[in-house]
Design a protein around this motif. Structure first.
Motif, PDB file in Angstrom:
ATOM      1  N   PHE A  64      -9.359   7.128  15.291  1.00 19.62           N
ATOM      2  CA  PHE A  64      -8.955   8.497  15.007  1.00 19.62           C
ATOM      3  C   PHE A  64      -9.704   9.472  15.901  1.00 19.62           C
ATOM      4  O   PHE A  64     -10.794   9.199  16.396  1.00 19.62           O
ATOM      5  CB  PHE A  64      -9.203   8.858  13.536  1.00 19.62           C
ATOM      6  N   LEU A  65      -9.106  10.632  16.072  1.00 24.54           N
ATOM      7  CA  LEU A  65      -9.735  11.799  16.676  1.00 24.54           C
ATOM      8  C   LEU A  65      -9.653  12.929  15.662  1.00 24.54           C
ATOM      9  O   LEU A  65      -8.552  13.278  15.208  1.00 24.54           O
ATOM     10  CB  LEU A  65      -9.013  12.196  17.964  1.00 24.54           C
ATOM     11  N   THR A  73      -6.000  12.930  14.118  1.00 22.20           N
ATOM     12  CA  THR A  73      -4.942  12.171  14.776  1.00 22.20           C
ATOM     13  C   THR A  73      -5.366  10.718  14.848  1.00 22.20           C
ATOM     14  O   THR A  73      -6.448  10.408  15.342  1.00 22.20           O
ATOM     15  CB  THR A  73      -4.695  12.703  16.205  1.00 22.20           C
ATOM     16  N   SER A  74      -4.537   9.822  14.353  1.00 20.91           N
ATOM     17  CA  SER A  74      -4.840   8.393  14.450  1.00 20.91           C
ATOM     18  C   SER A  74      -4.153   7.807  15.680  1.00 20.91           C
ATOM     19  O   SER A  74      -3.128   8.322  16.141  1.00 20.91           O
ATOM     20  CB  SER A  74      -4.403   7.651  13.191  1.00 20.91           C
ATOM     21  N   PHE A  75      -4.724   6.740  16.212  1.00 20.69           N
ATOM     22  CA  PHE A  75      -4.128   6.094  17.376  1.00 20.69           C
ATOM     23  C   PHE A  75      -4.546   4.634  17.452  1.00 20.69           C
ATOM     24  O   PHE A  75      -5.542   4.224  16.843  1.00 20.69           O
ATOM     25  CB  PHE A  75      -4.495   6.815  18.675  1.00 20.69           C
ATOM     26  N   ASP A  76      -3.772   3.859  18.200  1.00 22.20           N
ATOM     27  CA  ASP A  76      -4.031   2.430  18.399  1.00 22.20           C
ATOM     28  C   ASP A  76      -3.707   2.062  19.835  1.00 22.20           C
ATOM     29  O   ASP A  76      -2.819   2.663  20.460  1.00 22.20           O
ATOM     30  CB  ASP A  76      -3.156   1.574  17.472  1.00 22.20           C
ATOM     31  N   VAL A  77      -4.417   1.085  20.348  1.00 18.73           N
ATOM     32  CA  VAL A  77      -4.047   0.476  21.622  1.00 18.73           C
ATOM     33  C   VAL A  77      -2.798  -0.366  21.375  1.00 18.73           C
ATOM     34  O   VAL A  77      -2.755  -1.171  20.435  1.00 18.73           O
ATOM     35  CB  VAL A  77      -5.193  -0.391  22.175  1.00 18.73           C
ATOM     36  N   ILE A  88     -16.911   9.910  22.606  1.00 14.75           N
ATOM     37  CA  ILE A  88     -16.031  10.958  23.107  1.00 14.75           C
ATOM     38  C   ILE A  88     -16.835  11.924  23.962  1.00 14.75           C
ATOM     39  O   ILE A  88     -17.981  12.248  23.633  1.00 14.75           O
ATOM     40  CB  ILE A  88     -15.345  11.697  21.934  1.00 14.75           C
ATOM     41  N   ASN A  89     -16.257  12.388  25.073  1.00 16.50           N
ATOM     42  CA  ASN A  89     -16.969  13.365  25.897  1.00 16.50           C
ATOM     43  C   ASN A  89     -16.430  14.774  25.636  1.00 16.50           C
ATOM     44  O   ASN A  89     -15.513  14.969  24.823  1.00 16.50           O
ATOM     45  CB  ASN A  89     -16.935  12.989  27.383  1.00 16.50           C
ATOM     46  N   ASP A  90     -17.003  15.770  26.300  1.00 22.21           N
ATOM     47  CA  ASP A  90     -16.626  17.157  26.026  1.00 22.21           C
ATOM     48  C   ASP A  90     -15.226  17.500  26.513  1.00 22.21           C
ATOM     49  O   ASP A  90     -14.683  18.556  26.155  1.00 22.21           O
ATOM     50  CB  ASP A  90     -17.647  18.106  26.657  1.00 22.21           C
ATOM     51  N   ASN A  91     -14.608  16.648  27.306  1.00 20.74           N
ATOM     52  CA  ASN A  91     -13.232  16.850  27.741  1.00 20.74           C
ATOM     53  C   ASN A  91     -12.234  16.208  26.789  1.00 20.74           C
ATOM     54  O   ASN A  91     -11.023  16.259  27.025  1.00 20.74           O
ATOM     55  CB  ASN A  91     -13.029  16.287  29.147  1.00 20.74           C
ATOM     56  N   GLY A  92     -12.740  15.574  25.738  1.00 21.02           N
ATOM     57  CA  GLY A  92     -11.873  14.926  24.764  1.00 21.02           C
ATOM     58  C   GLY A  92     -11.443  13.533  25.139  1.00 21.02           C
ATOM     59  O   GLY A  92     -10.539  12.961  24.505  1.00 21.02           O
ATOM     60  N   VAL A  93     -12.079  12.947  26.157  1.00 17.67           N
ATOM     61  CA  VAL A  93     -11.768  11.580  26.565  1.00 17.67           C
ATOM     62  C   VAL A  93     -12.561  10.617  25.684  1.00 17.67           C
ATOM     63  O   VAL A  93     -13.768  10.781  25.490  1.00 17.67           O
ATOM     64  CB  VAL A  93     -12.096  11.351  28.049  1.00 17.67           C
ATOM     65  N   ILE A  94     -11.892   9.612  25.158  1.00 21.36           N
ATOM     66  CA  ILE A  94     -12.477   8.679  24.196  1.00 21.36           C
ATOM     67  C   ILE A  94     -12.525   7.283  24.796  1.00 21.36           C
ATOM     68  O   ILE A  94     -11.619   6.867  25.509  1.00 21.36           O
ATOM     69  CB  ILE A  94     -11.633   8.656  22.903  1.00 21.36           C
ATOM     70  N   THR A  95     -13.584   6.553  24.480  1.00 21.98           N
ATOM     71  CA  THR A  95     -13.643   5.141  24.848  1.00 21.98           C
ATOM     72  C   THR A  95     -13.988   4.299  23.639  1.00 21.98           C
ATOM     73  O   THR A  95     -14.524   4.792  22.638  1.00 21.98           O
ATOM     74  CB  THR A  95     -14.641   4.880  25.994  1.00 21.98           C
ATOM     75  N   GLY A  96     -13.673   3.030  23.749  1.00 19.03           N
ATOM     76  CA  GLY A  96     -13.941   2.071  22.679  1.00 19.03           C
ATOM     77  C   GLY A  96     -13.382   0.723  23.082  1.00 19.03           C
ATOM     78  O   GLY A  96     -13.195   0.451  24.272  1.00 19.03           O
ATOM     79  N   ASP A 111      -4.783  13.801  26.781  1.00 18.71           N
ATOM     80  CA  ASP A 111      -3.359  13.930  26.462  1.00 18.71           C
ATOM     81  C   ASP A 111      -2.842  12.774  25.615  1.00 18.71           C
ATOM     82  O   ASP A 111      -1.638  12.707  25.304  1.00 18.71           O
ATOM     83  CB  ASP A 111      -2.517  14.079  27.731  1.00 18.71           C
ATOM     84  N   GLY A 112      -3.728  11.839  25.256  1.00 18.39           N
ATOM     85  CA  GLY A 112      -3.348  10.718  24.407  1.00 18.39           C
ATOM     86  C   GLY A 112      -2.999   9.444  25.143  1.00 18.39           C
ATOM     87  O   GLY A 112      -2.795   8.396  24.514  1.00 18.39           O
ATOM     88  N   THR A 113      -2.930   9.506  26.469  1.00 21.98           N
ATOM     89  CA  THR A 113      -2.626   8.311  27.257  1.00 21.98           C
ATOM     90  C   THR A 113      -3.775   7.313  27.160  1.00 21.98           C
ATOM     91  O   THR A 113      -4.936   7.672  27.366  1.00 21.98           O
ATOM     92  CB  THR A 113      -2.391   8.668  28.734  1.00 21.98           C
TER      93      THR A 113
END
Length: 330
Positions: A64-65, A73-77, A88-96, A111-113
């Motif tokens: 989630f974000l 907002t939930s999301f899945d690979v 998460i960084n200050d630009n909203g880019v997430i890793t995991g 952008d969710g990509t």
């Protein structure tokens, strides 16, 4: 089955504490994604956006974000059985990382990509941290079951590395200067801390008397926090200044101290076990003052990320054993 990574569970020695005030001037916001049966918040940026993952009734794990406005907002690979967001960084880019028959890294753009990736030769890839440039640090397991460190640039190029003498390498933090911090195992089965600047030169370090050193975070000035075990196997927190000076610390009544992050001004967030082995959160300011805290109704408190203005994200268990995300702010 969730991957168990090292560093989230270790620490060591004690020094002076300027003071402790439980829940002083703390505001807590509890949150759970819709349908969550357990929520685990891990990363927070300076805009108070939070990421992590949650379980649902089917025992699947989704990421989630939570935006700074509280929208979740939930999301899945795509194609993954489980998705675990970690930073998460200050630009909203997430890793995991995601899980099918093995673990794979992912990066989710603002952008969710979502882009999946693996280090060359990896059978398990586990990102741990991301900086403002989109550079990701983490570890991967090769076919011989040996763990190595890696750094992935925003363009996708991956560089692998190990400190000299390492038999297993686990990076856990990266700052804006692309300096990476983590721990490694030597041939005598002893863990040491390491710091790797952008030029690739690696320096190992340990607090005095440490039998086990586990750095967990680094800030923009190069200050590092983490935990270590002393000669009596007691676990303590430490801060290592950019000049290499190490200060150890513990909240009052701690039987084990576990820092999990450090902000740009040197404030440290984390958790500790008290003498009754109950887990609480703490905030240690740069001047050494320590405040302990728990969200209302918490039976177990685990802060995981710290951002500017001492905002702390993490999760807690209520009296029924259900986990919830929380944001602690002033």
């Amino acid at each position: 089955m969730r991957l168990s990574t090292r560093a989230v569970q270790v620490c060591a020695l004690t020094l002076c504490i300027a003071g402790s005030t439980a829940n002083a001037a703390s505001k807590f916001t509890e949150f759970d994604p819709s349908g969550s049966t357990d929520t685990f918040a891990y990363g927070i940026n300076d805009l108070d956006a939070i990421t992590g993952y949650y379980a649902e009734g089917s025992n699947a794990y989704h990421s989630f974000l939570r935006g700074s406005d509280g929208t979740i907002t939930s999301f899945d690979v795509s194609g993954a059985a489980y998705t675990y967001a970690k930073a998460i960084n200050d630009n909203g880019v997430i890793t995991g990382y995601s899980q099918d028959t093995s673990y794979h890294g992912f990066v989710r753009a603002a952008d969710g990509t979502i882009t999946s990736f693996d280090a060359s030769g990896s059978i398990n890839t586990v990102p741990a941290a991301i900086n403002g440039k989109g550079m990701i640090a983490g570890s991967y397991q090769d076919s011989g079951n040996v763990y190595h460190g890696f750094v992935r640039r925003a363009g996708g190029r991956i560089t692998t590395f190990d400190p000299s003498g390492s038999t297993a390498t686990f990076p856990f933090g990266i700052n804006g200067k692309s300096t990476i911090v983590g721990e490694y195992l030597d041939s005598s089965n002893v863990y040491h801390g390491f710091v790797r600047p952008s030029d690739g030169a690696i320096t190992s370090f340990d607090p005095s008397g440490s039998k086990y050193t586990a750095p967990t975070g680094i800030n923009k000035t190069g200050a590092i926090t983490g935990t270590y075990a002393d000669t009596n196997n007691a676990l303590h927190g430490f801060v290592r200044a950019a000049d290499g000076t190490i200060t150890s610390f513990d909240p009052p009544e701690s039987s084990g101290t576990f820092p999990t992050g450090i902000d740009g001004k040197g404030a440290v967030g984390g958790y500790y076990s008290d003498r009754s082995f109950v887990t609480h959160g703490f905030l240690r300011k740069a001047d050494g003052t320590i405040r302990t805290f728990d969200p209302p109704g918490s039976a177990y408190t685990r802060p995981e990320g710290i951002a500017k203005a001492n905002a702390i994200a993490g999760y807690y268990a209520d009296s029924t054993g259900v986990y919830h995300g929380f944001l602690r702010s002033k």
